[in-house]
Scaffold this active site. Structure first.
Site, mmCIF file in Angstrom:
data_model
loop_
_atom_site.group_PDB
_atom_site.id
_atom_site.type_symbol
_atom_site.label_atom_id
_atom_site.label_comp_id
_atom_site.label_asym_id
_atom_site.label_seq_id
_atom_site.Cartn_x
_atom_site.Cartn_y
_atom_site.Cartn_z
ATOM 1 N N ARG A 106 0.853 -1.228 -0.006
ATOM 2 C CA ARG A 106 -0.172 0.048 -0.073
ATOM 3 C C ARG A 106 0.777 1.217 -0.247
ATOM 4 N NH1 ARG A 106 -5.021 -1.383 3.893
ATOM 5 N NH2 ARG A 106 -6.597 -2.200 2.623
ATOM 6 N N GLY B 134 -12.309 -4.523 1.812
ATOM 7 C CA GLY B 134 -13.770 -3.846 1.738
ATOM 8 C C GLY B 134 -14.195 -3.362 0.501
ATOM 9 N N LYS C 269 -17.620 -16.220 5.293
ATOM 10 C CA LYS C 269 -19.179 -16.061 5.396
ATOM 11 C C LYS C 269 -19.820 -15.581 4.123
ATOM 12 C CE LYS C 269 -19.095 -13.563 10.185
ATOM 13 N NZ LYS C 269 -19.204 -12.287 10.458
ATOM 14 N N GLY D 178 -7.427 -8.017 0.649
ATOM 15 C CA GLY D 178 -7.526 -8.593 1.636
ATOM 16 C C GLY D 178 -6.793 -10.000 1.649
HETATM 17 C C1 3PG Z 1 -8.738 -1.734 4.944
HETATM 18 O O1 3PG Z 1 -7.771 -2.474 5.172
HETATM 19 O O2 3PG Z 1 -9.901 -2.509 5.160
HETATM 20 C C2 3PG Z 1 -8.947 -0.318 5.085
HETATM 21 O O3 3PG Z 1 -7.684 0.229 5.388
HETATM 22 C C3 3PG Z 1 -9.911 0.138 5.940
HETATM 23 O O4 3PG Z 1 -9.626 -0.314 7.106
HETATM 24 P P1 3PG Z 1 -11.029 -0.600 8.170
HETATM 25 O O5 3PG Z 1 -11.735 -1.822 7.587
HETATM 26 O O6 3PG Z 1 -10.274 -0.823 9.589
HETATM 27 O O7 3PG Z 1 -11.942 0.415 7.876
HETATM 28 MG MG MG Z 2 -11.263 -3.867 6.270
#
Ligand code: 3PG
Ligand code: MG
Length: 399
Positions: free
Chosen positions: A37, A379, A204, A356
């Protein structure tokens, strides 16, 4: 929907407030375990400092309580890494409150071509609350707002939302990473070459319902893996043993299977254990799973079916692992899917890996360079698969 980007504004001698997503994973000692990132924000950062802009970088890291500084969530490691990546050109880190007196002084002292990083925004609960007073203080620091934080694009937090609102009338632009992510994810979905295959996994069903609903009318098939498969399988009458099931989603799962016809592919064999642990006894089941056994990965027959579907595809999106890939031997399904996606990309397919866990997996398998795009958003990339737009992006100027 293309946004104005940072290169389209004159930044020389002007202060640029840049929201980045430096929410990087840290180990127990506080060392960064994956700096993607930060690295991927470099083109936007360089664009400002090389043209003589005065750069103020803001970000969150982790989920602190929002009641003041917590050393474990300091952005210092990220600021240090950025300094190294920029060749040791001294990135200043303000080890104090992001809106306090030290921050104000450091911002005032910035010279042309210099950059500083302010401390974690989430040390103030006002950040998550999208608070106007907090935003007013941050926005007073700068002449130009730039958003390069794709990973946080789905959060209406102050630095993403109230700050650009407060800076109306000043340039409010996208960074190159944000721009690239939006383009990749939207183009891939909107103008997919067929066959278009989505691979969805993770724990999930509830997290992926929106994505399935949006994708079902667009794709040729959806391959399901991970624990979420067991909610689908149970809803269609299979025995799933001790596998994780979301009981309150069985109806949703059944409805989706009925709507999808034969577009949704489910695992037909399972690599099971007693518990999600490395030392657990393992057993292979075809179709039904016996009591006391837990599905922890897709089995070899399923891997073969999924490989073939992926191998035929011209467009592939992947979000969520096929099993407990952190715990061998239950990494086989996820690894095989990653290899199949890399191979298909080598044959000309376009492949987009959601951030993720799937991004972590493809990195861990050393295949990240062999797919078209690995998103920096977890997300946020999932919300793009759901076909949703972001308020934080809507606020930025059109190109
Ligand atoms: C993430 O890693 O999903 C983003 O940086 C947002 O973080 P958060 O899910 O804690 O809002
Ligand atoms: Mg997150």
């Amino acid at each position: 929907m293309a946004k104005k980007t940072i290169d389209q504004v004159d930044v020389a001698g002007r202060r640029v407030l840049m929201r980045v997503d430096f929410n990087v994973p840290l180990d127990e000692k506080g060392a960064i375990t994956d700096d993607r990132r930060i690295r991927l924000a470099l083109p936007t950062i360089r664009s400002v400092i090389e043209r003589g802009g005065r750069l103020i970088l803001i970000s969150h890291l982790g989920r602190p309580k929002g009641a003041g500084p917590e050393p474990a969530f300091s952005l210092r490691p990220a600021a240090d890494r950025l300094g190294e990546l920029l060749g040791g050109t001294g990135v200043r880190f303000v080890a104090d409150d992001c809106i306090g007196e030290a921050a104000r002084q450091a911002v005032a002292a910035l010279a042309d071509g210099e950059a500083l990083v302010l401390e974690n925004l989430r040390f103030h609960k006002a950040e998550k609350e999208n608070d106007e007073g907090f935003a007013a203080k941050l926005s007073a620091f700068a002449d130009i707002y730039c958003n390069d934080a794709f990973g946080t694009a789905h959060r209406n937090h102050a630095s993403m939302h109230a700050v650009p609102l407060a800076m109306a009338g000043k340039p409010r632009v996208a960074g190159f990473l944000l721009q690239k992510e939006l383009q990749y994810l939207s183009e891939t979905i909107e103008h997919a070459r067929r066959p278009f295959v989505a691979v969805l996994g993770g724990v999930k069903v509830s997290d992926k319902l929106g994505a399935i609903e949006n994708l079902i009318g667009r794709v040729d098939s959806i391959l399901i893996g991970g624990a979420m498969a067991y909610t689908f399988l149970k809803s269609s009458g299979r025995a799933v043993g001790a596998s994780l099931v979301e009981e309150d989603r069985l109806e949703d799962a059944a409805r989706m299977l009925a709507e999808a016809g034969d577009k949704i592919l489910l695992p037909t064999d399972h690599h099971c254990g007693r518990k999600p642990e490395a030392a657990t006894p393992t057993k292979h089941f075809k179709d039904d799973i016996e009591d006391g056994w837990m599905g922890l990965d897709i089995g070899p027959e399923t891997i073969e079916r999924y490989r073939q579907a992926i191998g035929d595809a011209k467009t592939i999106v992947w979000n969520g692992p096929m099993g407990v890939f952190e715990i061998p031997p239950f990494d086989t399904g996820t690894r095989s899917v990653a290899e199949a996606i890399a191979a298909a990309t080598g044959q000309g397919a376009t492949s987009v890996i959601g951030g993720g866990d799937s991004a972590a997996a493809i990195e861990a398998f050393g295949l990240a360079e062999q797919v078209s795009h690995v998103s920096t958003g977890g997300g946020a990339s999932l919300q793009m698969l759901e076909g949703r737009s972001f308020d934080s992006v809507d606020l930025l100027e059109e190109a």
